[in-house]
Motif scaffolding. Structure first.
Motif, short mmCIF file in Angstrom:
data_model
loop_
_atom_site.label_atom_id
_atom_site.label_comp_id
_atom_site.label_asym_id
_atom_site.label_seq_id
_atom_site.Cartn_x
_atom_site.Cartn_y
_atom_site.Cartn_z
N LYS A 35 8.96 1.82 -11.89
CA LYS A 35 8.69 3.13 -11.72
C LYS A 35 9.88 3.85 -10.66
O LYS A 35 9.75 2.56 -9.34
CB LYS A 35 7.69 3.73 -11.29
N ILE A 36 10.98 4.21 -10.32
CA ILE A 36 11.89 4.66 -8.92
C ILE A 36 11.31 6.21 -8.97
O ILE A 36 11.29 6.75 -9.48
CB ILE A 36 12.81 4.33 -9.92
N TRP A 37 11.21 5.31 -7.30
CA TRP A 37 11.64 7.21 -6.44
C TRP A 37 13.14 6.96 -5.40
O TRP A 37 12.96 5.79 -5.57
CB TRP A 37 10.23 7.21 -5.36
N ILE A 38 13.83 8.22 -5.57
CA ILE A 38 14.78 8.27 -4.78
C ILE A 38 14.40 9.24 -3.35
O ILE A 38 14.10 10.63 -3.91
CB ILE A 38 15.98 8.47 -5.56
N LEU A 39 14.44 9.25 -2.18
CA LEU A 39 14.44 9.68 -0.62
C LEU A 39 15.69 10.20 -0.59
O LEU A 39 16.52 9.32 0.21
CB LEU A 39 13.13 8.85 0.22
N SER A 40 16.53 11.58 -0.96
CA SER A 40 17.26 12.00 0.12
C SER A 40 17.13 13.98 -0.18
O SER A 40 16.44 14.38 -0.16
CB SER A 40 18.40 11.78 -1.11
N LEU B 208 0.54 7.71 -5.82
CA LEU B 208 -0.49 9.56 -5.96
C LEU B 208 -0.17 10.61 -5.98
O LEU B 208 -0.86 11.37 -6.36
CB LEU B 208 -2.16 8.95 -5.04
N ALA B 209 0.96 10.47 -4.26
CA ALA B 209 1.54 11.71 -3.97
C ALA B 209 2.49 12.56 -4.79
O ALA B 209 2.50 13.68 -4.98
CB ALA B 209 1.64 11.52 -2.30
N THR B 210 3.08 11.72 -5.72
CA THR B 210 4.24 12.26 -6.28
C THR B 210 3.86 12.13 -8.05
O THR B 210 4.80 12.17 -8.67
CB THR B 210 5.65 11.54 -6.36
N GLN B 211 2.48 11.99 -8.33
CA GLN B 211 2.46 12.14 -9.62
C GLN B 211 2.46 13.40 -10.44
O GLN B 211 2.52 14.96 -10.03
CB GLN B 211 0.68 11.56 -10.33
N GLN C 288 0.88 -1.34 -0.02
CA GLN C 288 0.21 -0.35 -0.20
C GLN C 288 0.88 1.49 0.28
O GLN C 288 0.46 2.49 -0.45
CB GLN C 288 -1.26 0.24 1.15
N SER C 289 1.70 1.07 0.83
CA SER C 289 3.30 2.14 0.67
C SER C 289 2.85 2.89 -0.68
O SER C 289 2.88 4.31 -1.61
CB SER C 289 3.95 2.10 1.71
N PHE C 290 3.99 2.18 -1.96
CA PHE C 290 3.64 2.09 -3.56
C PHE C 290 2.42 2.95 -3.58
O PHE C 290 3.09 4.30 -4.61
CB PHE C 290 3.99 1.09 -3.89
N ASN C 291 1.26 2.90 -3.36
CA ASN C 291 0.01 3.09 -4.06
C ASN C 291 -0.01 4.74 -3.60
O ASN C 291 -0.35 5.23 -4.27
CB ASN C 291 -1.03 2.41 -3.65
#
Length: 200
Positions: free
Chosen positions: A183-188, A52-55, A45-48
């Motif tokens: 699809k990739i997110w990088i949190l930094s 949504l938050a980063t579209q 669910q964290s991916f979903n």
């Protein structure tokens, strides 16, 4: 879908959502890693929620040159001993998965170990395993534990020593669909960009 968290300058955590269709006995995932990872499972669910938050949202802006943060834009259990030229660095049950982390100087011996232990290695994968072996990478191998089925598959969390995130697409390309998106997110605390593909 993959989430990378750059924990500090030497530690990366990746959360990987695995999509699989087929019989449970046919599931196997082999991924090169720079060091022995700490493993756990994660909520899909964290991916979903992050999706949504980063579209992307597009707004016209007259200023063509935007300032960019300074920084390097690169994106780059117990062991079981040595078996026939293969070092078994860690072996553990993680959620629905039986996992093992391996290392070898000889890709042929590593491939043979994986096949003997019922990991599906097709001939097309062999040159890429040899390439990662030559680069000194270790391999995390996962399969569904006895009694688990494909509905049990959960995202996997891996924390390991690395200076930057990296997406090992060579092996993924063998087993993936022809037009599979990643699809990739990088949190930094800084901006990241690709090191070996064009940046848009």
């Amino acid at each position: 879908r993959i989430i990378f968290v750059q924990e500090d300058e030497r530690t990366v955590t990746s959360y990987v959502e695995i999509a699989y269709q087929g019989e449970p006995e046919g599931f196997a995932w082999i991924v090169p890693v720079p060091s022995v990872p700490d493993l756990d499972v994660w909520s899909g669910q964290s991916f979903n929620a992050l999706d949504l938050a980063t579209q992307p949202q597009f707004r016209f802006q007259n200023d063509c040159f935007l300032a960019e943060a300074d920084g390097d834009p690169q994106a780059g259990g117990g062991g079981g001993g040595r078996e026939n030229g293969v070092d078994v660095l860690a072996m553990e049950r993680v959620g629905p998965f039986d996992t093992v982390t391996l290392q070898s100087d000889d890709s042929r011996e590593l491939i043979e170990w994986l096949r003997v232990n019922e990991y599906r290695i097709v001939p097309e994968m062999e040159p890429f395993i040899a390439l990662y072996t030559a680069e000194g990478m270790k391999f995390l191998a996962m399969k569904l534990a006895p009694g688990e089925d494909t509905e049990s598959i959960e995202p996997i969390k891996m924390t390991y020593e690395a200076s930057a995130p990296a997406v090992p697409l060579r092996l993924t390309s063998i087993a993936a669909q022809l037009e599979m998106g990643v699809k990739i997110w990088i949190l930094s605390n800084q901006r990241y960009g690709p090191q070996n593909v064009p940046d848009i």
